[in-house]
Design a protein around this motif. Structure first.
Motif, PDB file in Angstrom:
ATOM      1  N   LEU A   1      -7.879  -5.339   1.827  1.00  0.00           N
ATOM      2  CA  LEU A   1      -7.645  -4.423   2.935  1.00  0.00           C
ATOM      3  C   LEU A   1      -8.940  -4.176   3.682  1.00  0.00           C
ATOM      4  O   LEU A   1     -10.031  -4.336   3.152  1.00  0.00           O
TER       5      LEU A   1
ATOM      6  N   VAL B   1      -6.316   0.881   6.416  1.00  0.00           N
ATOM      7  CA  VAL B   1      -5.927   2.015   5.577  1.00  0.00           C
ATOM      8  C   VAL B   1      -5.802   3.277   6.424  1.00  0.00           C
ATOM      9  O   VAL B   1      -4.847   4.059   6.269  1.00  0.00           O
TER      10      VAL B   1
ATOM     11  N   LEU C   1       0.860  -1.178   0.000  1.00  0.00           N
ATOM     12  CA  LEU C   1       0.000   0.000   0.000  1.00  0.00           C
ATOM     13  C   LEU C   1       0.896   1.228   0.000  1.00  0.00           C
ATOM     14  O   LEU C   1       1.758   1.365   0.864  1.00  0.00           O
TER      15      LEU C   1
ATOM     16  N   ILE D   1      -3.096   7.547  -3.055  1.00  0.00           N
ATOM     17  CA  ILE D   1      -3.097   6.232  -2.385  1.00  0.00           C
ATOM     18  C   ILE D   1      -3.164   5.190  -3.476  1.00  0.00           C
ATOM     19  O   ILE D   1      -3.908   5.336  -4.447  1.00  0.00           O
TER      20      ILE D   1
ATOM     21  N   SER E   1      -3.120   0.861  -3.781  1.00  0.00           N
ATOM     22  CA  SER E   1      -2.881  -0.476  -3.243  1.00  0.00           C
ATOM     23  C   SER E   1      -2.534  -1.396  -4.394  1.00  0.00           C
ATOM     24  O   SER E   1      -3.136  -1.324  -5.455  1.00  0.00           O
TER      25      SER E   1
END
Lengths: 245, 409
Positions: free
Chosen positions: B211, B216, B190, B203, B205
């Motif tokens: 997740l 997060v 991540l 962001i 992943s």
């Protein structure tokens, strides 16, 4: 950007939707008979076509076969006529490769690949008209296609793109909203367990707003999953009616 | 290796193409001294070139490898989409001329988590960069070189720096900033890019992990701490560099070398007494005994100094190894005949060499010279060979001896 009001005072967006409303959803499963699984999906003005071949024997290099599960091969491409200006290079450019990788990652998490060792599943997605939320529409279309192909999955994979304007999360962005510099978050979710298969965000967003945005995205995805479920059941009903008679 | 060569050629080609293009542009505008590419578009064009010395596959399939595409796109999104640079200030003549910025990231060594390093490097480079000063008078645009006017820095809004988290065992374990070995066995990654104002810039992943929302959020909190630390480091380095340049001291790459910031093999100096080195050397030379003058090794006969001669020289010593087995008999034999000076040479040299090898033919053991399993050691029966050799070479030697004797006479 100054002229376009993405969220009016009454709470209406550019296309008249409310903040948490999804776009109009139309889907058809199995438009192509020759592929193992196919689906056509329209979310608002974004139209995507997904085709699934497999599971079949490894094509190409046998060395890439995994001994305990299937390899998922994804390809994302956009039709040359899908955007406002004709697209010169529909596939092979960096954005398409990145999208293909993301799709592959999403479906590797959802499809039960352990049931098909040493084989390959191909997922091809093509965007016929692009009006925002490309990735989400691709994922939804591919989910339907995989279900049409009869490949077992852990859960529906639902995706939605949400944006953040004026402290309000907007669900299911269209192109005008996406390009307006709004922070957009694309989320692929397995709704039953609340597990996130893919999380992608661009543009600046303050850390405190992250939780609200993610919550909104997950709610929107759950809404999408209901619609997808309805589509699948409808398709099944039609198919069984035909076979019965 | 061919792939590497192709890659370097590609880089060379890109450079040549870029220079050709800039030359074309130069011709179009009123010729100026120094020009960076002037384009009519307004954007930051970021091309990330990555080459790793740890054997990354480049160009195996069509186009760049997956890793380079992934890193490229992540960097683009982190820097470009977050609008860290004011691109409007790069405009020179609206609708016509604009500055184009290009960031090239070269990896020298990959020990995992390339993304974080690349983002920190790119941000530092952008903050450090200075562009030439431009003056506009009506239609005329003058670009000043660095000697004429001080170059101007870019206007940077914020510094996005990324932090990567590796997940193991379906999210049970979380590691910040994984190294290469951890990356190989991780489930997924991540990446969170933030700036020091606690704004998340990107962001992403990757990997097939699932997740949870809480994970997060937790990662974003850790990231904010790390990012503020890294931004501190970068600002401090920039200030140091600025001051060093003002003060006129050493800066840049050369400066970091002696402080061992760049990893290098360096051994500590050991003190050596060099005061009476020449004395000691002379003593050593005198003390060693003079090498024993080899008895009767004649110096090559040189009839006239400065003239080389072919055909004369030292007596032949090449036949020594072949005749080792029958040294004993020959010895006796030669002694019987009364060796001359010339023959003595042969004998004695043969004797010296023969001593260690005498034992060999007596024993039938296999003596392994090398420990290669492929070489076969074939032992011929020693007696037969000896006899054969004896008869053969002895007579030959006899003949030689007699020949020499006759010569002398």
């Amino acid at each position: 950007m100054a002229g376009l009001e993405l969220l009016s005072d009454q709470g209406y967006r550019l296309d008249g939707r409310k903040a948490t409303e999804l776009r109009k959803f139309q889907a058809r499963m199995g438009p192509f008979a020759q592929a193992d699984g196919s689906a056509y999906l329209e979310q608002g003005n974004t139209k995507a076509l997904a085709v699934v071949y497999g599971p079949h024997e490894m094509r190409g290099s046998r060395s890439r076969a995994l001994h305990d599960r299937a390899v998922i091969n994804c390809q994302y491409s956009m039709a040359t006529f899908s955007t406002a200006e004709r697209k010169r290079r529909p596939h092979g450019d960096r954005k398409s490769t990145e999208m293909s990788l993301h799709l592959k990652q999403t479906f590797e998490a959802a499809v039960m690949t352990q049931l098909y060792p040493r084989s390959q599943i191909d997922i091809y997605v093509k965007i016929l008209q692009s009006d925002g939320g490309n990735y989400s529409v691709c994922v939804n279309a591919a989910t339907l296609a995989v279900i049409d192909a009869g490949i077992p999955m852990r859960d529906y994979v639902c995706a939605c793109t949400v944006g953040f304007v004026d402290e309000t999360p907007l669900a299911d962005l269209c192109y005008a909203e996406e390009s307006g510099g709004v922070s957009s978050l694309a989320l692929a979710l397995l709704p039953r367990g609340g597990q996130i298969a893919l999380l992608q965000m661009d543009a600046r967003l303050h850390q405190d707003h992250l939780e609200t945005l993610m919550e909104a995205a997950m709610t929107a995805c759950k809404g999408v999953s209901k619609v997808l479920d309805e589509v699948v059941r409808q398709h099944l009903r039609e198919a069984s009616m035909l076979t019965r008679e | 290796m061919a792939v590497m060569a192709v890659f370097y050629l590609m880089i060379l080609g890109t450079g040549i193409w870029a220079s050709m293009r800039s030359r074309k542009e130069e011709k179009k505008c009123s010729g100026d001294g120094m020009e960076i590419t002037l384009l009519a578009g307004r954007n930051i064009n970021q091309l990330v070139g990555i080459f790793t010395l740890t054997g990354e596959e480049m160009g195996r399939r069509s186009g760049p490898s997956e890793l380079s595409v992934k890193l490229n796109r992540q960097l683009e999104r982190c820097l470009r989409n977050s609008k860290c640079i004011d691109t409007e200030s790069l405009c020179v003549v609206s609708g016509e001329k604009v500055w184009q910025i290009r960031v090239d990231v070269h990896t020298l060594n990959d020990d995992g988590n390339l993304m974080d390093a690349a983002s920190a490097a790119a941000v530092a480079a952008l903050c450090h960069f200075r562009r030439p000063d431009v003056a506009i008078q009506g239609d005329q645009v003058t670009v000043y070189g660095p000697e004429e006017r001080d170059p101007i820095p870019l206007s940077i809004y914020h510094m996005p720096v990324s932090t990567s988290f590796a997940f193991f065992q379906q999210g049970t374990y979380l590691l910040v900033d994984p190294c290469e070995r951890e990356e190989r066995v991780m489930d997924g990654l991540l990446m969170i890019a933030m700036n020091k104002h606690r704004e998340i810039c990107s962001i992403q992943s990757s990997g097939g992990i699932m997740l949870l929302k809480e994970q997060v959020l937790r990662c974003s909190k850790i990231a904010s701490v790390k990012v503020s630390e890294i931004t501190e480091l970068i600002s401090k380095a920039l200030t140091n560099d600025r001051e060093a340049r003002k003060a006129g001291g050493r800066w840049g790459f050369a400066e970091s070398l002696p402080l061992q910031r760049i990893t290098a093999l360096k051994a500590e100096e050991t003190a050596v007494e060099t005061a009476d080195a020449s004395e000691a050397a002379r003593e050593v030379v005198e003390k060693t005994a003079a090498p024993p003058a080899s008895p009767g090794v004649p110096s090559p006969v040189v009839p006239v100094p400065g003239v080389g001669q072919v055909g004369q020289g030292l007596p032949n010593t090449w036949g020594l190894e072949e005749e080792e087995e029958e040294e004993e008999e020959e010895e006796e034999e030669d002694q019987g005949t009364g060796g001359d000076g010339g023959e003595d040479v042969d004998e004695e040299m043969e004797m010296e060499e023969q001593q260690p090898e005498k034992k060999e033919p007596k024993k039938v053991d296999v003596i392994e010279i090398s420990d290669s399993e492929e070489e076969e050691v074939v032992i011929l029966h020693p007696e037969t060979t000896e006899k054969a050799k004896n008869t053969g070479s002895r007579s030959h030697h006899k003949r030689a001896a007699t020949a020499k004797k006759s010569q002398k006479k």
